[in-house]
Structures are given as structure tokens and as C-alpha cells.
Design a protein around this motif. Structure first.
Motif: not given
Length: 341
Positions: A293-300, A318-324, A280-281, A42-53
Motif C-alpha cells: 500500500r505504501l509502494g515500498l519494495k523491501p531490500i531483504l 546493502v545500502v553501503k555496498a550500493a553507494v560504494a 526488509h519484509v 546498463p542495469g547490471a547491478l540491479g537494485r543497487l543502482e536504484e538504491i544509490a540513486v
């Protein structure tokens, strides 16, 4: 999609804000359940899991897809460019559009790498908006119409929309919007942009300070702020974000200018960007402050500050990899792997 015609331009936009669909909790729950069953800790793919969801939730599909990502770049010209706020002349905006058209800009290469479409929108480049330190950039009708034009960015059935921009002087515009929204000092929101230093940077700060002071009695309404301090590409990008929400298309935001446009919607409704990811930031100093302020965490975080959608386009990978991973990995049951400790 186009806003309804009530005869009151900003009322049409407010109606679209008020009727934004929320997250698909059924898709979210099913996607989370699948993540818990995939053959990994559980959680091993880190943010990839969050992005896929996230993508599943906003597409309304527990098995989301990123088969038709689209990068939409909006280009406009600004009267403030004539104030010497950038080391480059305003003519560079048109020259960069030509580079996009011949496939020679950075974003062309990134889109090709990730098999993403690219659409470039010329927002009346031959007619700069007025200098915002002296008069409003747009009237209400023109601002609303430009937002409606931006809504066309989702035409064609994209399943992921990435937003970018091009316009000499538009980091000055972004800084004015953020200063108007969040207060503080002009110095806090003005950065180097395309490389402003010394007297150029000083002029940029002064223009932002003067613009916010000129319009200070009209900045409580975010749409009024957008039309006074913004520009055509920012209005169009705000429209694109709003249209994507209604059409269940997740959005990836690029750098400071795109995020400033998004911030206007967030000021209207704090849930307006829930379907968005920050690609990204950037190295532009205030970008991180706006994302926070927007509560957004950059991917890159790669120190990029090019604009033209380059950071958002790069995040497609990154998003493609998360979904794949979400779609293609086996479950413990499918793989015959025991989940017992």
C-alpha cells in the motif's frame, strides 16, 4: 529539529508535512548519468543502482555517502499488554533495553558489523499508555510532543537513519493502526507478533477489533488515529521520519510496527515516505500488505520478525555496498574500456 510553536499541537505537525522538501532532481540526474557511465552493462547491478540513486536524490548529493549510519530504537509500554495479547509480560521491554545497553541484543551485533551507531530511546517505560480498546492512548498535546521528541533521533549528523522499536504489545498497536487506516477485518491485520497463538491470538484480535470500533468516529484524521490507537514509540518514529525528510537524511524502515507508524504519515501526504527505503519484509503476515500500500519494495526478505531495528540495520550493508559501487567504480573513460558494441 522541533516543530514551530503555534499553540495548536497537531497544526505544528501539519505545517511540517506541508513544507517537506521534495527530491533533489539535480542530484538525481547527475547520479543517473554517472550510473550510465560506470564500467558495467546498463542495469547490471540491479537494485543497487536504484538504491544509490535514491540516496543521492534525498541527500541532495550526486556522490552520496553512508559514513555515519544510525539505528534509532524507540521503546515504550502499552496498556494492552495487560490483556494477555502476547506470550511475554510487559516487563520484557525493560529487560530488552538492558540488553541493548550491555551490547548483547541482536541489533548490537548487526550495528557492529556495519559500523553503525545505535541510540535507544526510553519513552516513559514506567508509564504504559492506556488500553486502546477502552480509551485513547494519548491526548493531542502528548502525541505531538512525542513526535517532536522523536525528531531528536537525527541529532548528531547521521547520513542514514534506520528506525526500530521495542515494546511488548506493540504489534497489537500496529495492527489497530492498519485496521483503522485500511479497513478490512481485525483478523487481516493481526499476526503472531512475538509468538501469539491460540487464546492469546484470539485476545489480540478481539482487542484490535474493539479498539477500532471504539474510536471509529475519529479515524478520518490520521493524526487523530495515531494518538488514539498508537503509542509513544509509533508517534516518535513518525516524528523521526518527518525530521529526517527536512534534514535530507534518507531513512530505512524496519518491520511491521515501524511501517505502521510510517503509514500514518503516508495517509497525511502520499509523498511523505518518498525518502524512505523498506529494509526488509518481516514474517509478520500483514507487513507485506502494508508495504504494498505504501509502494515500498523491501531490500531483504529473510523471514525475520525480531523488531528492534534488526532488519533495517541489516539492510545498511546493502545500502553501503550500493553507494560504494556508485562512488568507487571507474567510468568507461577512466578504465579505458570501449563502450562500442
Amino acid at each position: 529539529m522541533l516543530p514551530p510553536d503555534t499553540g495548536l499541537p497537531f497544526d505544528d505537525i501539519r505545517a511540517l508535512i506541508a513544507t517537506m522538501p521534495g527530491p533533489d532532481e539535480g542530484a538525481r540526474g547527475a547520479a543517473l548519468k554517472r550510473q550510465g557511465e560506470l564500467v558495467k552493462p546498463p542495469g547490471a547491478l540491479g537494485r543497487l543502482e536504484e538504491i544509490a540513486v535514491h540516496v543521492a536524490t534525498w541527500q541532495g548529493n550526486s556522490m552520496p555517502t553512508v559514513n555515519r549510519p544510525m539505528v534509532a530504537v524507540f521503546a515504550a509500554t502499552h496498556g494492552v499488554a495487560d490483556r494477555g495479547v502476547s506470550p511475554y509480560p510487559g516487563a520484557v521491554t525493560r529487560q530488552m533495553l538492558d540488553a541493548f545497553g550491555t551490547g548483547k541484543a541482536a541489533v548490537n551485533q548487526i550495528c557492529a558489523t556495519f559500523d553503525a551507531g545505535l541510540r535507544v530511546f526510553d519513552l516513559a517505560l514506567d508509564y504504559p499508555t492506556p488500553d486502546i480498546s477502552r480509551e485513547p492512548a494519548l491526548d493531542e498535546k502528548a502525541c505531538a510532543a512525542t513526535m517532536a521528541f522523536g525528531m531528536e533521533a537525527i541529532a548528531g549528523g547521521s547520513d542514514l537513519l534506520c528506525l526500530g522499536e521495542m515494546g511488548i504489545g506493540n504489534t497489537t498497536i500496529a495492527a489497530a493502526i492498519c485496521h483503522g487506516l485500511y479497513g478490512g477485518t481485525a483478523e487481516e491485520w493481526v499476526g503472531a507478533g512475538t509468538g501469539s497463538t491460540g487464546d492469546v491470538l484470539a485476545r489480540k484480535i478481539e482487542v484490535v477489533r474493539a479498539a477500532v470500533a471504539l474510536h471509529k468516529d475519529h479515524l478520518d484524521d490520521p493524526l487523530e488515529l495515531l494518538r488514539r490507537l498508537g503509542g509513544r514509540e509509533l508517534a516518535a518514529m513518525a516524528g523521526a521520519i518527518l525530521a529526517a525528510r527536512h534534514e535530507k537524511v534518507p531513512v530505512i524502515l524496519d518491520g511491521y510496527v515501524v511501517t505502521a507508524a510510517a503509514a500514518v504519515l503516508h495517509a497525511l501526504d502520499s509523498t511523505a515516505l518518498d525518502h524512505c527505503l523498506a529494509g526488509h519484509v518481516s514474517a509478520e503476515k500483514a507487513h507485506g500488505a502494508v508495504l504494498e500500500r505504501l509502494g515500498l519494495k523491501p531490500i531483504l526478505d529473510l523471514g525475520m520478525r525480531l523488531g528492534e531495528g534488526s532488519g533495517a540495520a541489516l539492510a545498511i550493508g546493502v545500502v553501503k555496498a550500493a553507494v560504494a559501487c556508485h562512488r568507487g567504480m571507474a567510468t568507461f573513460a577512466e578504465a579505458g574500456v570501449s563502450q562500442d558494441g
